[in-house]
Design a protein around this motif. Structure first.
Motif, PDB file in Angstrom:
ATOM      1  N   HIS A  52       0.677  -1.277  -0.231  1.00 53.77           N
ATOM      2  CA  HIS A  52      -0.385   0.078  -0.155  1.00 53.77           C
ATOM      3  C   HIS A  52       1.121   1.231   0.091  1.00 53.77           C
ATOM      4  CE1 HIS A  52      -4.376  -1.091   0.192  1.00 53.77           C
ATOM      5  NE2 HIS A  52      -3.873  -2.152   0.616  1.00 53.77           N
ATOM      6  N   GLY A  53       2.118   1.232   0.071  1.00 55.66           N
ATOM      7  CA  GLY A  53       2.850   2.724   0.329  1.00 55.66           C
ATOM      8  C   GLY A  53       3.540   3.043   1.143  1.00 55.66           C
ATOM      9  N   VAL A  54       2.556   2.568   1.849  1.00 58.29           N
ATOM     10  CA  VAL A  54       3.320   2.410   3.710  1.00 58.29           C
ATOM     11  C   VAL A  54       4.161   2.329   4.424  1.00 58.29           C
ATOM     12  CG1 VAL A  54       2.544   2.845   6.068  1.00 58.29           C
ATOM     13  CG2 VAL A  54       0.152   2.555   4.436  1.00 58.29           C
ATOM     14  N   PRO A  55       5.699   3.536   4.834  1.00 59.07           N
ATOM     15  CA  PRO A  55       7.141   2.789   4.857  1.00 59.07           C
ATOM     16  C   PRO A  55       6.716   2.412   6.294  1.00 59.07           C
ATOM     17  CG  PRO A  55       6.189   5.409   5.514  1.00 59.07           C
ATOM     18  CD  PRO A  55       4.922   4.495   5.138  1.00 59.07           C
ATOM     19  N   LEU A  56       6.074   1.194   7.168  1.00 58.98           N
ATOM     20  CA  LEU A  56       6.128   0.902   8.182  1.00 58.98           C
ATOM     21  C   LEU A  56       6.420  -0.722   8.086  1.00 58.98           C
ATOM     22  CD1 LEU A  56       4.047   2.510  10.460  1.00 58.98           C
ATOM     23  CD2 LEU A  56       6.179   3.306   9.818  1.00 58.98           C
ATOM     24  N   TRP A  57       7.488  -1.221   7.197  1.00 55.07           N
ATOM     25  CA  TRP A  57       7.893  -2.577   7.154  1.00 55.07           C
ATOM     26  C   TRP A  57       9.012  -2.551   7.064  1.00 55.07           C
ATOM     27  CZ3 TRP A  57      11.382  -2.885   2.967  1.00 55.07           C
ATOM     28  CH2 TRP A  57      11.447  -2.250   1.728  1.00 55.07           C
ATOM     29  N   ARG A 113      15.829 -20.923  21.371  1.00 58.82           N
ATOM     30  CA  ARG A 113      16.040 -19.614  21.640  1.00 58.82           C
ATOM     31  C   ARG A 113      16.659 -19.185  20.534  1.00 58.82           C
ATOM     32  NH1 ARG A 113      17.559 -16.225  26.720  1.00 58.82           N
ATOM     33  NH2 ARG A 113      19.394 -15.577  26.717  1.00 58.82           N
ATOM     34  N   GLN A 114      16.296 -17.686  20.881  1.00 56.61           N
ATOM     35  CA  GLN A 114      16.313 -16.676  20.450  1.00 56.61           C
ATOM     36  C   GLN A 114      18.401 -16.261  20.453  1.00 56.61           C
ATOM     37  OE1 GLN A 114      13.626 -15.957  22.108  1.00 56.61           O
ATOM     38  NE2 GLN A 114      12.102 -15.873  20.893  1.00 56.61           N
ATOM     39  N   VAL A 115      19.226 -16.434  19.563  1.00 62.87           N
ATOM     40  CA  VAL A 115      20.643 -16.108  19.957  1.00 62.87           C
ATOM     41  C   VAL A 115      20.869 -14.881  19.496  1.00 62.87           C
ATOM     42  CG1 VAL A 115      20.704 -17.762  20.705  1.00 62.87           C
ATOM     43  CG2 VAL A 115      21.770 -17.725  18.681  1.00 62.87           C
ATOM     44  N   ALA A 116      20.225 -14.246  17.961  1.00 61.65           N
ATOM     45  CA  ALA A 116      21.300 -13.010  17.451  1.00 61.65           C
ATOM     46  C   ALA A 116      19.969 -11.917  16.366  1.00 61.65           C
ATOM     47  CB  ALA A 116      22.277 -13.282  16.556  1.00 61.65           C
ATOM     48  N   GLY A 117      20.110 -11.258  15.987  1.00 61.84           N
ATOM     49  CA  GLY A 117      18.583 -11.078  15.359  1.00 61.84           C
ATOM     50  C   GLY A 117      19.816  -9.411  14.529  1.00 61.84           C
ATOM     51  N   VAL A 118      18.554  -9.475  13.149  1.00 58.79           N
ATOM     52  CA  VAL A 118      18.895  -8.313  12.455  1.00 58.79           C
ATOM     53  C   VAL A 118      17.306  -7.667  12.121  1.00 58.79           C
ATOM     54  CG1 VAL A 118      20.694  -6.997  10.586  1.00 58.79           C
ATOM     55  CG2 VAL A 118      21.340  -8.966  12.122  1.00 58.79           C
ATOM     56  N   LEU A 119      17.332  -6.503  12.002  1.00 59.50           N
ATOM     57  CA  LEU A 119      16.403  -5.768  11.638  1.00 59.50           C
ATOM     58  C   LEU A 119      16.272  -4.658  10.864  1.00 59.50           C
ATOM     59  CD1 LEU A 119      13.963  -5.886  14.612  1.00 59.50           C
ATOM     60  CD2 LEU A 119      13.444  -7.744  12.607  1.00 59.50           C
ATOM     61  N   ASP A 120      16.507  -4.845   9.509  1.00 53.36           N
ATOM     62  CA  ASP A 120      16.555  -3.120   8.798  1.00 53.36           C
ATOM     63  C   ASP A 120      14.785  -3.294   8.099  1.00 53.36           C
ATOM     64  OD1 ASP A 120      18.399  -2.227   7.025  1.00 53.36           O
ATOM     65  OD2 ASP A 120      16.650  -2.238   5.879  1.00 53.36           O
ATOM     66  N   PHE A 121      14.774  -1.552   8.447  1.00 54.19           N
ATOM     67  CA  PHE A 121      14.005  -0.670   7.953  1.00 54.19           C
ATOM     68  C   PHE A 121      13.900  -0.097   6.627  1.00 54.19           C
ATOM     69  CE2 PHE A 121      12.825  -2.313  12.620  1.00 54.19           C
ATOM     70  CZ  PHE A 121      11.724  -3.007  12.135  1.00 54.19           C
ATOM     71  N   PRO A 122      14.564  -0.057   5.818  1.00 52.70           N
ATOM     72  CA  PRO A 122      14.995   0.557   4.515  1.00 52.70           C
ATOM     73  C   PRO A 122      14.356   1.934   4.125  1.00 52.70           C
ATOM     74  CG  PRO A 122      14.661  -1.809   3.497  1.00 52.70           C
ATOM     75  CD  PRO A 122      13.673  -1.951   4.906  1.00 52.70           C
ATOM     76  N   THR A 167       3.003  -4.391  11.640  1.00 57.79           N
ATOM     77  CA  THR A 167       4.264  -5.010  11.545  1.00 57.79           C
ATOM     78  C   THR A 167       5.102  -5.084  13.042  1.00 57.79           C
ATOM     79  OG1 THR A 167       6.541  -4.581  11.316  1.00 57.79           O
ATOM     80  CG2 THR A 167       5.417  -2.681  11.512  1.00 57.79           C
ATOM     81  N   GLY A 168       5.429  -6.433  13.064  1.00 53.03           N
ATOM     82  CA  GLY A 168       5.445  -7.128  14.911  1.00 53.03           C
ATOM     83  C   GLY A 168       7.214  -6.797  15.124  1.00 53.03           C
ATOM     84  N   ALA A 169       8.034  -7.465  14.048  1.00 50.72           N
ATOM     85  CA  ALA A 169       8.757  -6.332  13.901  1.00 50.72           C
ATOM     86  C   ALA A 169       9.701  -5.494  14.339  1.00 50.72           C
ATOM     87  CB  ALA A 169       9.771  -6.946  12.306  1.00 50.72           C
ATOM     88  N   LEU A 170       8.513  -4.235  13.468  1.00 46.93           N
ATOM     89  CA  LEU A 170       9.144  -2.566  14.086  1.00 46.93           C
ATOM     90  C   LEU A 170       8.347  -2.442  15.341  1.00 46.93           C
ATOM     91  CD1 LEU A 170       9.710   0.495  13.897  1.00 46.93           C
ATOM     92  CD2 LEU A 170       7.644   0.202  12.366  1.00 46.93           C
ATOM     93  N   HIS A 171       7.219  -3.356  15.699  1.00 48.71           N
ATOM     94  CA  HIS A 171       6.985  -2.750  16.948  1.00 48.71           C
ATOM     95  C   HIS A 171       8.103  -3.695  17.995  1.00 48.71           C
ATOM     96  CE1 HIS A 171       2.033  -3.278  16.411  1.00 48.71           C
ATOM     97  NE2 HIS A 171       2.541  -2.570  16.111  1.00 48.71           N
ATOM     98  N   LEU A 172       8.639  -4.302  18.507  1.00 50.08           N
ATOM     99  CA  LEU A 172      10.037  -5.134  18.912  1.00 50.08           C
ATOM    100  C   LEU A 172      11.548  -4.301  18.797  1.00 50.08           C
ATOM    101  CD1 LEU A 172       9.276  -8.810  18.366  1.00 50.08           C
ATOM    102  CD2 LEU A 172       8.410  -8.009  20.408  1.00 50.08           C
ATOM    103  N   ALA A 173      11.155  -3.349  17.638  1.00 54.91           N
ATOM    104  CA  ALA A 173      12.379  -2.756  17.577  1.00 54.91           C
ATOM    105  C   ALA A 173      12.236  -1.444  18.888  1.00 54.91           C
ATOM    106  CB  ALA A 173      12.480  -2.384  15.708  1.00 54.91           C
ATOM    107  N   LEU A 174      10.915  -0.859  18.099  1.00 55.24           N
ATOM    108  CA  LEU A 174      11.211   0.432  19.175  1.00 55.24           C
ATOM    109  C   LEU A 174      10.404   0.884  20.529  1.00 55.24           C
ATOM    110  CD1 LEU A 174       8.260   2.062  16.707  1.00 55.24           C
ATOM    111  CD2 LEU A 174      10.809   1.972  16.816  1.00 55.24           C
ATOM    112  N   VAL A 175      10.133  -0.754  21.168  1.00 59.48           N
ATOM    113  CA  VAL A 175      10.254  -1.505  22.414  1.00 59.48           C
ATOM    114  C   VAL A 175      12.012  -1.526  22.750  1.00 59.48           C
ATOM    115  CG1 VAL A 175      10.181  -3.082  24.256  1.00 59.48           C
ATOM    116  CG2 VAL A 175       8.804  -2.425  22.584  1.00 59.48           C
TER     117      VAL A 175
END
Length: 264
Positions: A92-97, A108-117, A188-196
């Protein structure tokens, strides 16, 4: 012994491949995944590109992608990818992804990268190495008053049993509206967690736990000092039923309200 620093560098390189690909093309055709759920041609292309890249540099590590499933590995480690978290926003062209790549050891999650271009932000973390945003150390919110808290609610469910699943979401909103400063829902759950993780938000509540959505964000939030839990209050992992990330100062007050909304 697993060299998480090296694997985090590999993960960042894989996400850079994904980001370049997304930015170089249009979404393309849309493919239905059920009631009002979809994947774009770009989701599929990104997943295939990242899978191929990681198969070359870490062939011993398994791979799970949201769109095309799993590739077996030789050990307990698995890469977990959401090629575009927030596909509906994206088309939809919304930049939140964003692009979410986690590394899981067992459950167990041991490492991660989140990128929001479109936001120009990249988050990284690994067990014991802390969390960063654009190479700067980040820390979860120090809020201690629920009335000052901004809370992210996970997206509403669609598809089978959506009405039943959404009862808890409506109940949560009803409980929190008179108690918190604001409730938001970004898609976007990924962005929710990043902003926390970076302290912009004080809590994120998702009554679900899809590993491609949460594996990277969970370790990033945890390494930034957030409390990351399952619905019963136990530490969050891949097998958890829900994903709850909280600023430590409001965790004891907010978790019971979340459990009440869920009927627990």
């Amino acid at each position: 012994m697993t060299d998480l620093r090296r694997l985090l560098e590999i993960a960042e390189g894989a996400v850079a491949v994904a980001a370049d690909l997304v930015e170089s093309r249009e979404p393309g055709a849309l493919h239905s995944k059920g009631d009002r759920d979809m994947a774009s041609d770009t989701d599929i292309a990104v997943e295939r590109a990242v899978r191929e890249h990681l198969a070359k540099v870490t062939p011993e590590i398994a791979f799970l992608g949201e769109e095309e499933g799993a590739r077996p590995g030789e050990g307990q480690l698995s890469w977990v990818l959401d090629p575009i978290d927030g596909t509906v926003n994206y088309v939809h062209g919304v930049p939140l992804w964003g692009i979410s790549l986690g590394l899981v050891d067992g459950d167990r999650q041991v490492a991660g990268v989140l990128d929001f271009p479109m936001l120009g932000t990249r988050y990284l973390a690994a067990d014991g190495l802390g969390a960063t945003r654009n190479a700067e150390t980040i820390q979860a919110s120090k809020t201690t008053e629920l009335s000052e808290a901004m809370v992210m609610a996970g997206d509403f469910a669609v598809g089978e049993d959506a009405a039943e699943k959404n009862r808890a979401r409506f109940a949560l909103i009803e409980l929190l509206v008179p108690r918190v400063q604001r409730i938001r829902m970004l898609g976007t759950g990924a962005l929710h967690l990043a902003l926390v993780a970076d302290g912009s938000l004080d809590a994120a509540v998702m009554f679900s736990n899809k590993p491609w959505d949460t594996s990277a964000g969970a370790v990033i939030a945890r390494e930034a000092g957030a409390v990351v839990l399952d619905l019963d209050g136990s530490p969050h992992d891949v097998a958890s039923s829900a994903t709850i990330a909280l600023a430590p100062g409001i965790a004891d007050e907010l978790l019971p309200l979340i459990q009440q909304a869920a009927g627990g």
